[in-house]
Write an enzyme that holds these catalytic residues in place. Structure first.
Site, PDB file in Angstrom:
ATOM      1  N   ARG A  64     -11.366 -10.995  -9.670  1.00  0.00           N
ATOM      2  CA  ARG A  64     -10.382 -10.120 -10.310  1.00  0.00           C
ATOM      3  C   ARG A  64     -10.295  -8.837  -9.493  1.00  0.00           C
ATOM      4  NH1 ARG A  64     -11.177  -6.004 -14.446  1.00  0.00           N
ATOM      5  NH2 ARG A  64     -13.296  -6.776 -14.707  1.00  0.00           N
ATOM      6  N   CYS A  78       0.340   3.116   3.676  1.00  0.00           N
ATOM      7  CA  CYS A  78       0.856   2.644   4.959  1.00  0.00           C
ATOM      8  C   CYS A  78       1.945   1.582   4.835  1.00  0.00           C
ATOM      9  CB  CYS A  78      -0.296   2.077   5.798  1.00  0.00           C
ATOM     10  SG  CYS A  78      -1.006   0.585   5.093  1.00  0.00           S
ATOM     11  N   HIS A 103     -11.254  -1.989  -7.477  1.00  0.00           N
ATOM     12  CA  HIS A 103     -12.513  -2.725  -7.325  1.00  0.00           C
ATOM     13  C   HIS A 103     -12.266  -4.213  -7.535  1.00  0.00           C
ATOM     14  CE1 HIS A 103     -13.982   1.376  -8.166  1.00  0.00           C
ATOM     15  NE2 HIS A 103     -15.010   1.029  -7.411  1.00  0.00           N
ATOM     16  N   CYS A 147      -5.156   1.743   6.371  1.00  0.00           N
ATOM     17  CA  CYS A 147      -5.116   3.203   6.200  1.00  0.00           C
ATOM     18  C   CYS A 147      -6.259   3.727   5.356  1.00  0.00           C
ATOM     19  CB  CYS A 147      -3.776   3.647   5.634  1.00  0.00           C
ATOM     20  SG  CYS A 147      -3.603   3.344   3.866  1.00  0.00           S
ATOM     21  N   HIS A 175      -7.962   4.003  -1.045  1.00  0.00           N
ATOM     22  CA  HIS A 175      -8.727   3.385  -2.131  1.00  0.00           C
ATOM     23  C   HIS A 175      -7.743   2.651  -3.035  1.00  0.00           C
ATOM     24  CE1 HIS A 175     -11.550   2.863  -5.446  1.00  0.00           C
ATOM     25  NE2 HIS A 175     -10.612   3.344  -6.248  1.00  0.00           N
ATOM     26  N   CYS A 215      -7.090  -5.842 -19.002  1.00  0.00           N
ATOM     27  CA  CYS A 215      -7.948  -4.681 -18.749  1.00  0.00           C
ATOM     28  C   CYS A 215      -7.165  -3.384 -18.601  1.00  0.00           C
ATOM     29  CB  CYS A 215      -8.812  -4.919 -17.513  1.00  0.00           C
ATOM     30  SG  CYS A 215      -7.894  -4.880 -15.962  1.00  0.00           S
ATOM     31  N   ASP A 232     -15.177 -11.875 -12.347  1.00  0.00           N
ATOM     32  CA  ASP A 232     -14.859 -12.486 -13.641  1.00  0.00           C
ATOM     33  C   ASP A 232     -13.386 -12.892 -13.721  1.00  0.00           C
ATOM     34  OD1 ASP A 232     -13.612 -10.053 -13.730  1.00  0.00           O
ATOM     35  OD2 ASP A 232     -14.743  -9.264 -15.426  1.00  0.00           O
ATOM     36  N   CYS A 274      -7.547  -0.411   1.515  1.00  0.00           N
ATOM     37  CA  CYS A 274      -6.593  -0.921   2.490  1.00  0.00           C
ATOM     38  C   CYS A 274      -7.249  -0.872   3.866  1.00  0.00           C
ATOM     39  CB  CYS A 274      -5.327  -0.054   2.495  1.00  0.00           C
ATOM     40  SG  CYS A 274      -4.182  -0.477   3.818  1.00  0.00           S
ATOM     41  N   CYS A 314       0.843  -1.197   0.000  1.00  0.00           N
ATOM     42  CA  CYS A 314       0.000   0.000   0.000  1.00  0.00           C
ATOM     43  C   CYS A 314       0.883   1.254   0.000  1.00  0.00           C
ATOM     44  CB  CYS A 314      -0.880  -0.029   1.247  1.00  0.00           C
ATOM     45  SG  CYS A 314      -1.868   1.452   1.468  1.00  0.00           S
ATOM     46  N   CYS A 325      -9.022  -5.570  -9.407  1.00  0.00           N
ATOM     47  CA  CYS A 325      -8.546  -4.614 -10.403  1.00  0.00           C
ATOM     48  C   CYS A 325      -8.022  -3.394  -9.643  1.00  0.00           C
ATOM     49  CB  CYS A 325      -9.727  -4.254 -11.305  1.00  0.00           C
ATOM     50  SG  CYS A 325      -9.278  -3.221 -12.685  1.00  0.00           S
TER      51      CYS A 325
HETATM   52 ZN   LIG Z   1      -2.675   1.215   3.529  1.00  0.00          ZN
END
Ligand SMILES: [Zn+2]
Length: 195
Positions: free
Chosen positions: A167, A99, A155, A149, A152, A114, A159, A146, A96, A169
């Site tokens: 998956r 953090c 998603h 922390c 974002h 993708c 599939d 995460c 991440c 992504c």
């Molecule tokens: Zn984090």
């Protein structure tokens, strides 16, 4: 009823013992049940990480690039095929950017086509990530964040390939790659005799 009797007795006894105004009765909810104060969680397991997670938006901005900030803090999405890891195939761990927690392993990375790094599972049975329903952009998706922390990440879709059919992504902007064995200075498993 018993609880109330004990409570009343306790309050009576304490009132007698402490006539001074310092006594504060236990908080009671509308239903009459005492509200238990949440115990304060002290960082005993990890000593250092508390300082690693930015606490204010200013700290977040200082730690991340503008693009990382947009993705991580404003739930943005990098354009497909533009991130640094969508076609990255080295052996290691993706951490991440917020953090430093390890979130995904290259062993679970696959070529989804993708344009974003795709994994069929997070590390550690998903203990390091959390999922939330995301109804933005006129569709229902499952957001991946995460756990530590709240960054974002991207998603998760159903599939993906075996063995999970999922998956994950993930935006390259949300993760930092660490080559396996890079921290110990050489490749291979760490010497168990060393700390
Ligand atoms: Zn984090």
């Amino acid at each position: 009823m018993r609880t109330r009797t004990i409570l009343t007795a306790t309050i009576g006894l304490m009132a007698l013992l402490a006539i001074a105004a310092t006594f504060r009765p236990a908080r009671v909810s509308p239903a009459g049940q005492p509200i238990l104060e949440k115990p304060k969680i002290m960082p005993t397991e990890n000593q250092a990480p508390a300082a690693e997670v930015p606490q204010t938006e200013e700290e977040w901005r200082k730690k991340l690039t503008p693009e990382q900030y947009h993705v991580v803090r404003e739930k943005g999405t990098e354009r497909a095929f533009t991130g640094k890891y969508w076609n990255h195939k080295e052996d290691g761990v993706y951490r991440c950017v917020g953090c430093g927690e390890p979130l995904f392993d290259s062993a679970a990375k696959f070529d989804s086509g993708c344009g974003w790094p795709s994994f069929y599972q997070p590390v550690d049975d998903g203990k390091e990530v959390k999922e939330e329903v995301d109804d933005s952009l006129f569709m229902r998706r499952t957001e991946v964040l995460c756990r530590k922390c709240n960054a974002h990440l991207g998603h998760v879709f159903d599939d993906g390939p075996n063995p999970t059919g999922l998956r994950y992504c993930i935006n390259s902007a949300s993760i930092d790659f660490e080559k396996r064995g890079a921290k110990s200075g050489d490749s291979g498993p760490a010497d168990p005799k060393k700390p």
